[in-house]
Write a protein that holds these residues in place. Structure first.
Motif, PDB file in Angstrom:
ATOM      1  N   GLY A 150     -34.816  94.972  -1.303  1.00  0.00           N
ATOM      2  CA  GLY A 150     -34.062  93.748  -1.458  1.00  0.00           C
ATOM      3  C   GLY A 150     -32.714  93.833  -0.792  1.00  0.00           C
ATOM      4  N   ARG A 151     -31.909  92.797  -1.010  1.00  0.00           N
ATOM      5  CA  ARG A 151     -30.551  92.728  -0.491  1.00  0.00           C
ATOM      6  C   ARG A 151     -29.657  92.048  -1.514  1.00  0.00           C
ATOM      7  N   GLY A 152     -28.417  92.535  -1.614  1.00  0.00           N
ATOM      8  CA  GLY A 152     -27.470  91.921  -2.528  1.00  0.00           C
ATOM      9  C   GLY A 152     -28.003  91.914  -3.948  1.00  0.00           C
ATOM     10  N   LEU A 153     -27.810  90.794  -4.645  1.00  0.00           N
ATOM     11  CA  LEU A 153     -28.337  90.647  -6.003  1.00  0.00           C
ATOM     12  C   LEU A 153     -29.707  89.993  -5.970  1.00  0.00           C
ATOM     13  N   PHE A 154     -30.534  90.524  -5.113  1.00  0.00           N
ATOM     14  CA  PHE A 154     -31.909  90.066  -4.928  1.00  0.00           C
ATOM     15  C   PHE A 154     -32.732  91.321  -4.698  1.00  0.00           C
ATOM     16  N   GLN A 155     -33.162  91.957  -5.782  1.00  0.00           N
ATOM     17  CA  GLN A 155     -33.796  93.266  -5.711  1.00  0.00           C
ATOM     18  C   GLN A 155     -35.116  93.240  -6.475  1.00  0.00           C
ATOM     19  N   ALA A 156     -36.030  94.113  -6.073  1.00  0.00           N
ATOM     20  CA  ALA A 156     -37.325  94.180  -6.742  1.00  0.00           C
ATOM     21  C   ALA A 156     -37.848  95.601  -6.746  1.00  0.00           C
ATOM     22  N   ILE A 157     -38.700  95.871  -7.723  1.00  0.00           N
ATOM     23  CA  ILE A 157     -39.470  97.114  -7.729  1.00  0.00           C
ATOM     24  C   ILE A 157     -40.940  96.731  -7.660  1.00  0.00           C
ATOM     25  N   GLU A 158     -41.724  97.511  -6.923  1.00  0.00           N
ATOM     26  CA  GLU A 158     -43.165  97.284  -6.861  1.00  0.00           C
ATOM     27  C   GLU A 158     -43.878  98.366  -7.651  1.00  0.00           C
ATOM     28  N   LEU A 159     -44.750  97.934  -8.553  1.00  0.00           N
ATOM     29  CA  LEU A 159     -45.501  98.855  -9.405  1.00  0.00           C
ATOM     30  C   LEU A 159     -46.822  99.216  -8.748  1.00  0.00           C
ATOM     31  N   VAL A 160     -47.176 100.480  -8.775  1.00  0.00           N
ATOM     32  CA  VAL A 160     -48.429 100.950  -8.185  1.00  0.00           C
ATOM     33  C   VAL A 160     -49.119 101.929  -9.133  1.00  0.00           C
ATOM     34  N   ALA A 161     -50.423 101.971  -9.042  1.00  0.00           N
ATOM     35  CA  ALA A 161     -51.178 102.928  -9.849  1.00  0.00           C
ATOM     36  C   ALA A 161     -50.993 104.336  -9.320  1.00  0.00           C
ATOM     37  N   ASP A 162     -50.770 104.436  -7.990  1.00  0.00           N
ATOM     38  CA  ASP A 162     -50.621 105.744  -7.355  1.00  0.00           C
ATOM     39  C   ASP A 162     -49.593 105.629  -6.221  1.00  0.00           C
ATOM     40  N   ARG A 163     -48.527 106.417  -6.290  1.00  0.00           N
ATOM     41  CA  ARG A 163     -47.459 106.325  -5.279  1.00  0.00           C
ATOM     42  C   ARG A 163     -47.933 106.725  -3.890  1.00  0.00           C
ATOM     43  N   GLU A 164     -48.744 107.746  -3.815  1.00  0.00           N
ATOM     44  CA  GLU A 164     -49.142 108.260  -2.509  1.00  0.00           C
ATOM     45  C   GLU A 164     -50.048 107.283  -1.766  1.00  0.00           C
ATOM     46  N   SER A 165     -51.040 106.757  -2.441  1.00  0.00           N
ATOM     47  CA  SER A 165     -51.977 105.832  -1.799  1.00  0.00           C
ATOM     48  C   SER A 165     -51.471 104.382  -1.789  1.00  0.00           C
ATOM     49  N   LYS A 166     -50.479 104.088  -2.624  1.00  0.00           N
ATOM     50  CA  LYS A 166     -49.946 102.734  -2.820  1.00  0.00           C
ATOM     51  C   LYS A 166     -50.969 101.789  -3.455  1.00  0.00           C
ATOM     52  N   ASP A 167     -52.011 102.343  -4.033  1.00  0.00           N
ATOM     53  CA  ASP A 167     -53.023 101.509  -4.678  1.00  0.00           C
ATOM     54  C   ASP A 167     -52.407 100.755  -5.841  1.00  0.00           C
ATOM     55  N   PRO A 168     -52.713  99.473  -5.980  1.00  0.00           N
ATOM     56  CA  PRO A 168     -52.154  98.690  -7.089  1.00  0.00           C
ATOM     57  C   PRO A 168     -52.925  98.929  -8.381  1.00  0.00           C
ATOM     58  N   PHE A 169     -52.356  98.457  -9.466  1.00  0.00           N
ATOM     59  CA  PHE A 169     -53.079  98.458 -10.731  1.00  0.00           C
ATOM     60  C   PHE A 169     -54.172  97.397 -10.698  1.00  0.00           C
ATOM     61  N   ASP A 170     -55.188  97.592 -11.509  1.00  0.00           N
ATOM     62  CA  ASP A 170     -56.242  96.589 -11.670  1.00  0.00           C
ATOM     63  C   ASP A 170     -55.589  95.273 -12.119  1.00  0.00           C
TER      64      ASP A 170
END
Length: 443
Positions: A356-376
């Motif tokens: 993000g930038r400034g006061l516009f920030q986000a975190i992305e949740l993943v089931a596995d950091r290495e593969s970047k696979d998302p949660f079901d």
């Protein structure tokens, strides 16, 4: 029992009864820190005395005057302010009631510009996948979120979508920012060639993608390349800054950080800070001149456009931001927010990206950091985080479908510009608790 059709028929929302500064209070007396500005709207927080005074003053003079008959001092002054602060080449503003209306008006302005110039074949609109430009039919057609579009597809005009500039998901390993920017922008060139340059009307993009993907900034010289491609083919560049604009990223307009200016720009949300429904389209002089020198009439309009109460609120909000130098606080507290997010989530097993930038920030949740696979998606992790945050007195803006409208979860933060260091610390601490609680439910 309610007679309102709320967003969900299965969940009765809490009833807000008071709001002040960073806090909203419900009917049971519980306070909630507004860490997302509702939807990146409440840039001054709640109950700002200067804005309320401006609304009282306007209500005592002219509360409503239809633009088919009158203009008002409030609307004229807001137009002056918007143009004075606008990117180079912008000469006029068209006032509406919100972001979707602004996008609809921008699309129509683009089409009328082409017809005024005798370029009748220009009809194709190109946007990006995983974009969001509003919920009216034209804006929804321009947007690229498939989950939102799916059931309404038979009603949508034909549009075309290319890949987003989404480094976390799209940039190849060992690919430099410059090379990725060139590859991503190159998709626009290819799509224009496929459709025929003479048939392409406009390219629509959010400089920093909002809730659909979660505060995704571009990389390298992506937007400079986009600007050059549009110019070379006579395609209008429409920048949608409804969510990321009006100071949210640390400059009044997000495109300032890209070193470009659009032909048309849509703004809303932080324009009026939630004190009234208001939005605007900012248009270049050449678009205005084509209409003024042609038919002299923009074939569009809404009952509440140029509403004097909305204009008075928006003008007051913008005056407070400038007077109190709040953009400096956006940059300072934005850096502090990023640092605290990095401390809390930088090595978290299920947080793949902080952006993000400034006061516009986000975190992305993943089931596995290495593969970047998302949660079901069936886990509805974003909804669990929202509920857990609310239980802890925190409002955040989680969303599912980060990747393709179905898969992927992120949490967006967009606190008011008046936020302080201790406020940021409390926000991140409560968010960390909420994330752990939600993950514990699906472990």
């Amino acid at each position: 029992m309610t007679h309102l059709l709320h967003r969900s028929t299965r969940l009765q929302p809490r009833r807000a009864v008071a709001a002040s500064g960073l806090t909203i209070t419900d009917s049971e007396g519980r306070d909630y820190i507004d860490a997302c500005g509702g939807a990146a709207v409440s840039c001054l927080g709640h109950g700002h005395s200067d804005v309320i005074a401006a609304l009282h003053k306007q209500a005592d003079t002219v509360a409503y005057a239809h633009t088919g008959f009158f203009t008002t001092e409030a609307a004229e002054r807001l137009g002056d302010r918007l143009v004075a602060d606008a990117p180079e080449g912008i000469g006029h503003a068209y006032l509406v009631s919100g972001g979707s209306e602004a996008v609809e008006a921008a699309l129509k302005l683009a089409r009328q510009y082409a017809t005024e110039r005798g370029e009748e074949s220009r009809r194709h609109v190109i946007a990006r996948r995983q974009s969001y430009h509003g919920n009216t039919l034209g804006a929804l057609a321009a947007g690229g979120n498939e989950w939102r579009r799916a059931q309404f597809r038979p009603l949508l005009i034909e549009t075309h979508h290319i890949a987003p500039c989404f480094a976390y998901r799209e940039q190849r390993e060992a690919e430099s920012d410059a090379d990725y920017a060139a590859r991503a922008a190159g998709e626009l060139e290819q799509k224009i060639a496929e459709l025929g340059p003479e048939n392409v009307l406009a390219f629509v993009a959010e400089p920093v993608v909002g809730a659909t993907a979660g505060a995704v900034p571009p990389v390298g010289d992506y937007f400079k390349r986009i600007r050059e491609i549009c110019d070379r083919h006579g395609v209008l560049l429409i920048l949608d800054e409804v969510m990321c604009g009006m100071g949210r990223t640390g400059t009044l307009h997000a495109c300032e950080q890209e070193g470009i200016a659009p032909d048309l720009m849509t703004v809303a949300k932080g324009l009026g800070g939630g004190y009234q429904p208001v939005g605007a389209v900012l248009l270049s002089e050449r678009i205005y001149d084509a209409i003024s020198g042609g038919s002299g009439f923009f074939q569009h309009g809404h009952t509440y456009m140029g509403h004097p109460m909305a204009a008075a609120a928006a003008l007051a909000v913008q005056e407070v931001i400038a007077r109190d130098d709040l953009l400096s606080n956006v940059r300072e507290m934005g850096a502090h927010l990023r640092a605290r997010l990095e401390e809390a989530f930088g090595s978290h097993a299920h947080v793949g990206d902080i952006r993000g930038r400034g006061l516009f920030q986000a975190i992305e949740l993943v089931a596995d950091r290495e593969s970047k696979d998302p949660f079901d998606p069936a886990h509805k992790l974003h909804a669990r985080i929202k509920a857990a945050a609310m239980e802890r007195g925190l409002m955040v803006y989680p969303m599912g479908g980060t990747i393709d409208g179905v898969r992927g979860d992120h949490v967006l933060l967009a606190p008011p510009f008046i936020v302080g260091r201790e406020d940021v610390d409390r926000i991140v601490a409560r968010l960390a608790e909420a994330v752990e609680a939600a993950l514990g439910e699906i472990a």
